[in-house]
Structures are given as structure tokens and as C-alpha cells.
Write a protein that holds these residues in place. Structure first.
Motif, PDB file in Angstrom:
ATOM      1  N   ASN A 181      98.422  -5.134  44.424  1.00 16.34           N
ATOM      2  CA  ASN A 181      98.930  -6.220  45.257  1.00 16.34           C
ATOM      3  C   ASN A 181     100.060  -5.679  46.124  1.00 16.34           C
ATOM      4  OD1 ASN A 181      99.239  -8.784  46.359  1.00 16.34           O
ATOM      5  ND2 ASN A 181     100.559  -9.492  44.713  1.00 16.34           N
ATOM      6  N   GLU A 182      99.955  -5.916  47.419  1.00 16.37           N
ATOM      7  CA  GLU A 182     100.965  -5.476  48.372  1.00 16.37           C
ATOM      8  C   GLU A 182     101.300  -4.000  48.199  1.00 16.37           C
ATOM      9  OE1 GLU A 182     104.240  -8.199  48.048  1.00 16.37           O
ATOM     10  OE2 GLU A 182     103.043  -9.881  48.796  1.00 16.37           O
ATOM     11  N   GLY A 183     100.261  -3.190  47.992  1.00 19.01           N
ATOM     12  CA  GLY A 183     100.422  -1.743  47.918  1.00 19.01           C
ATOM     13  C   GLY A 183     100.893  -1.186  46.591  1.00 19.01           C
ATOM     14  N   LEU A 184     101.139  -2.035  45.614  1.00 18.82           N
ATOM     15  CA  LEU A 184     101.588  -1.558  44.304  1.00 18.82           C
ATOM     16  C   LEU A 184     100.548  -1.834  43.230  1.00 18.82           C
ATOM     17  CD1 LEU A 184     105.350  -2.667  44.199  1.00 18.82           C
ATOM     18  CD2 LEU A 184     104.461  -0.352  44.476  1.00 18.82           C
ATOM     19  N   SER A 185     100.427  -0.909  42.294  1.00 18.65           N
ATOM     20  CA  SER A 185      99.559  -1.129  41.136  1.00 18.65           C
ATOM     21  C   SER A 185     100.118  -2.258  40.292  1.00 18.65           C
ATOM     22  CB  SER A 185      99.483   0.135  40.274  1.00 18.65           C
ATOM     23  OG  SER A 185      98.853   1.164  40.985  1.00 18.65           O
ATOM     24  N   VAL A 186      99.238  -3.086  39.782  1.00 23.98           N
ATOM     25  CA  VAL A 186      99.628  -4.197  38.918  1.00 23.98           C
ATOM     26  C   VAL A 186      98.949  -3.989  37.571  1.00 23.98           C
ATOM     27  CG1 VAL A 186      99.521  -6.691  38.551  1.00 23.98           C
ATOM     28  CG2 VAL A 186      99.900  -5.788  40.859  1.00 23.98           C
ATOM     29  N   SER A 187      99.739  -3.886  36.521  1.00 21.73           N
ATOM     30  CA  SER A 187      99.164  -3.692  35.188  1.00 21.73           C
ATOM     31  C   SER A 187      99.006  -5.008  34.443  1.00 21.73           C
ATOM     32  CB  SER A 187     100.013  -2.730  34.365  1.00 21.73           C
ATOM     33  OG  SER A 187     101.334  -3.237  34.231  1.00 21.73           O
ATOM     34  N   ALA A 188      99.837  -6.000  34.798  1.00 21.94           N
ATOM     35  CA  ALA A 188      99.777  -7.292  34.113  1.00 21.94           C
ATOM     36  C   ALA A 188     100.399  -8.364  35.002  1.00 21.94           C
ATOM     37  CB  ALA A 188     100.520  -7.232  32.779  1.00 21.94           C
ATOM     38  N   MET A 189     100.068  -9.608  34.680  1.00 23.84           N
ATOM     39  CA  MET A 189     100.664 -10.749  35.362  1.00 23.84           C
ATOM     40  C   MET A 189     100.958 -11.813  34.311  1.00 23.84           C
ATOM     41  SD  MET A 189      99.157 -13.256  38.309  1.00 23.84           S
ATOM     42  CE  MET A 189      99.434 -12.111  39.644  1.00 23.84           C
ATOM     43  N   GLU A 190     102.157 -12.359  34.381  1.00 19.94           N
ATOM     44  CA  GLU A 190     102.512 -13.456  33.488  1.00 19.94           C
ATOM     45  C   GLU A 190     102.602 -14.729  34.295  1.00 19.94           C
ATOM     46  OE1 GLU A 190     105.513 -14.532  29.842  1.00 19.94           O
ATOM     47  OE2 GLU A 190     105.813 -12.686  30.960  1.00 19.94           O
ATOM     48  N   TRP A 200     104.013 -20.263  38.271  1.00 15.31           N
ATOM     49  CA  TRP A 200     104.910 -19.202  38.678  1.00 15.31           C
ATOM     50  C   TRP A 200     104.333 -17.909  38.126  1.00 15.31           C
ATOM     51  CZ3 TRP A 200     106.241 -24.000  36.974  1.00 15.31           C
ATOM     52  CH2 TRP A 200     106.896 -24.805  37.898  1.00 15.31           C
ATOM     53  N   LYS A 201     104.133 -16.941  39.041  1.00 14.61           N
ATOM     54  CA  LYS A 201     103.461 -15.692  38.682  1.00 14.61           C
ATOM     55  C   LYS A 201     104.425 -14.520  38.800  1.00 14.61           C
ATOM     56  CE  LYS A 201      99.216 -17.536  40.630  1.00 14.61           C
ATOM     57  NZ  LYS A 201      98.189 -17.381  41.675  1.00 14.61           N
ATOM     58  N   LYS A 202     104.456 -13.706  37.733  1.00 16.31           N
ATOM     59  CA  LYS A 202     105.292 -12.510  37.727  1.00 16.31           C
ATOM     60  C   LYS A 202     104.399 -11.309  37.427  1.00 16.31           C
ATOM     61  CE  LYS A 202     108.208 -12.238  34.384  1.00 16.31           C
ATOM     62  NZ  LYS A 202     109.360 -12.387  33.489  1.00 16.31           N
ATOM     63  N   GLU A 203     104.400 -10.347  38.348  1.00 21.94           N
ATOM     64  CA  GLU A 203     103.595  -9.146  38.186  1.00 21.94           C
ATOM     65  C   GLU A 203     104.413  -8.026  37.554  1.00 21.94           C
ATOM     66  OE1 GLU A 203     100.627  -9.388  42.026  1.00 21.94           O
ATOM     67  OE2 GLU A 203     102.525  -8.337  42.269  1.00 21.94           O
ATOM     68  N   THR A 204     103.732  -7.175  36.793  1.00 19.76           N
ATOM     69  CA  THR A 204     104.320  -5.959  36.258  1.00 19.76           C
ATOM     70  C   THR A 204     103.766  -4.795  37.066  1.00 19.76           C
ATOM     71  OG1 THR A 204     104.448  -6.928  34.048  1.00 19.76           O
ATOM     72  CG2 THR A 204     104.623  -4.527  34.206  1.00 19.76           C
ATOM     73  N   THR A 205     104.667  -4.064  37.735  1.00 20.29           N
ATOM     74  CA  THR A 205     104.282  -2.925  38.570  1.00 20.29           C
ATOM     75  C   THR A 205     105.061  -1.691  38.101  1.00 20.29           C
ATOM     76  OG1 THR A 205     106.025  -3.135  40.235  1.00 20.29           O
ATOM     77  CG2 THR A 205     104.077  -4.562  40.508  1.00 20.29           C
ATOM     78  N   PRO A 206     104.706  -0.506  38.615  1.00 17.44           N
ATOM     79  CA  PRO A 206     105.474   0.697  38.251  1.00 17.44           C
ATOM     80  C   PRO A 206     106.953   0.603  38.656  1.00 17.44           C
ATOM     81  CG  PRO A 206     103.397   1.326  39.245  1.00 17.44           C
ATOM     82  CD  PRO A 206     103.520  -0.168  39.401  1.00 17.44           C
ATOM     83  N   GLU A 207     107.259  -0.251  39.635  1.00 22.24           N
ATOM     84  CA  GLU A 207     108.646  -0.429  40.069  1.00 22.24           C
ATOM     85  C   GLU A 207     109.358  -1.547  39.319  1.00 22.24           C
ATOM     86  OE1 GLU A 207     108.797  -0.836  44.302  1.00 22.24           O
ATOM     87  OE2 GLU A 207     107.834   1.107  44.623  1.00 22.24           O
ATOM     88  N   GLY A 208     108.692  -2.151  38.343  1.00 25.24           N
ATOM     89  CA  GLY A 208     109.280  -3.229  37.561  1.00 25.24           C
ATOM     90  C   GLY A 208     108.543  -4.541  37.774  1.00 25.24           C
ATOM     91  N   GLU A 209     109.171  -5.618  37.314  1.00 26.44           N
ATOM     92  CA  GLU A 209     108.561  -6.938  37.446  1.00 26.44           C
ATOM     93  C   GLU A 209     109.012  -7.586  38.745  1.00 26.44           C
ATOM     94  OE1 GLU A 209     108.093  -8.109  32.760  1.00 26.44           O
ATOM     95  OE2 GLU A 209     109.809  -8.899  33.849  1.00 26.44           O
TER      96      GLU A 209
END
Length: 157
Positions: A40-49, A123-132
Motif C-alpha cells: 500500500n502506497e509503496g510499502l510492504s504491508v504484513s498486517a492490518m488491524e 479505523w485501519k492500522k497497517e504494519t509496515t517495515p517502517e512501523g505502524e
């Protein structure tokens, strides 16, 4: 009309079978399944809460399903939306509509998804290599909602 906000996964064929329920008036079933993207938006997403406000969320989903049934000649519809911690590629949402003819079901299904993407209280929070990071509705989602001549205030009333 089936509305469910749940943590557990859903089985598409089971839910569609329940929606059809041997109703011979149904000539069309249209469904959409949304998945948690791994990018999403150029970043890998490992999880979404996904968080929600119980009671308010279900009421909001009932409102949009009711509006879809009022706008189109539907026999029935369903919205299942998952909450909690989801992994990339997990199913997140199922929207379906039944009608005598496909056009009504396609339009209603698209309308319900456009509403969910812009105005449903999740409300959606993604987990990316740069953090949440929290995820906002996209500009393209807002544009999709405008085509139905519905704004946030009127959609919720």
C-alpha cells in the motif's frame, strides 16, 4: 439482510448459499470480496488491524444496506466485515446483492462497497517495515462515493 462485524473468517460459498436460500425469484447474485493487500502506497504491508465502535458500526452497515435496497430492486443483500488483526491476503469484507436481474445487483454491490470505503466507522492500522500507520480513505474512494450523489451526512441519516 445480513449484517455482520466479526473477527472470524467467512466462507464465500456458504454465505452466498444462505443469501440465496432456495429463492426462485433470484436471477442474479453479485458479490465482492476485499482482501488485505500486501502493498500500500509503496510499502510492504504484513498486517492490518481494524478497530470499530460496536453498535455504531453495525447500525451504519444496516443503513447502507437499507439504502441499497431502497435505491435498487433487490431481493436481499449482505455485508460481512472483519475486525481485529488480519494478515496480508486475508479476506476482510464480503458484500453481496441478489435481484431478479444483474444490473440492479451490480449497482447495489458497487454502491455498498463505495460507502464502506469512505464512510463506515472502521479505523485501519497497517504494519509496515517502517512501523505502524493509520490508513485514511483514498481520494479515489471519495470520488467514487460522489457519483452516487451521497455525502457523508446524508448517507448516515
Amino acid at each position: 439482510m445480513l449484517i455482520s462485524v466479526q473477527t472470524e473468517d467467512f466462507d464465500i460459498s456458504t454465505e452466498i448459499a444462505k443469501l440465496r436460500a432456495n429463492n426462485p425469484a433470484i436471477g442474479a447474485v453479485v458479490s465482492f470480496v476485499g482482501l488485505v493487500r500486501d502493498l500500500n502506497e509503496g510499502l510492504s504491508v504484513s498486517a492490518m488491524e481494524l478497530e470499530h465502535y460496536p453498535g455504531m458500526t453495525e447500525k451504519s452497515l444496516e443503513t447502507i444496506a437499507t439504502q441499497a435496497k431502497q435505491r435498487w430492486n433487490l431481493i436481499d443483500c449482505l455485508i460481512i466485515h472483519r475486525v481485529g488483526l488480519l494478515q496480508a491476503l486475508d479476506q476482510i469484507v464480503l458484500v453481496a446483492a441478489t435481484s431478479a436481474h444483474r444490473g440492479e445487483a451490480f449497482a447495489a454491490c458497487e454502491f455498498m462497497m463505495d460507502y464502506l470505503k469512505t464512510d463506515a466507522p472502521f479505523w485501519k492500522k497497517e504494519t509496515t517495515p517502517e512501523g505502524e500507520r493509520w490508513v485514511d480513505a483514498r481520494v479515489s474512494d471519495e470520488g467514487a462515493m460522489r457519483k452516487w450523489n451521497v455525502d457523508a451526512e446524508s448517507a448516515l441519516s
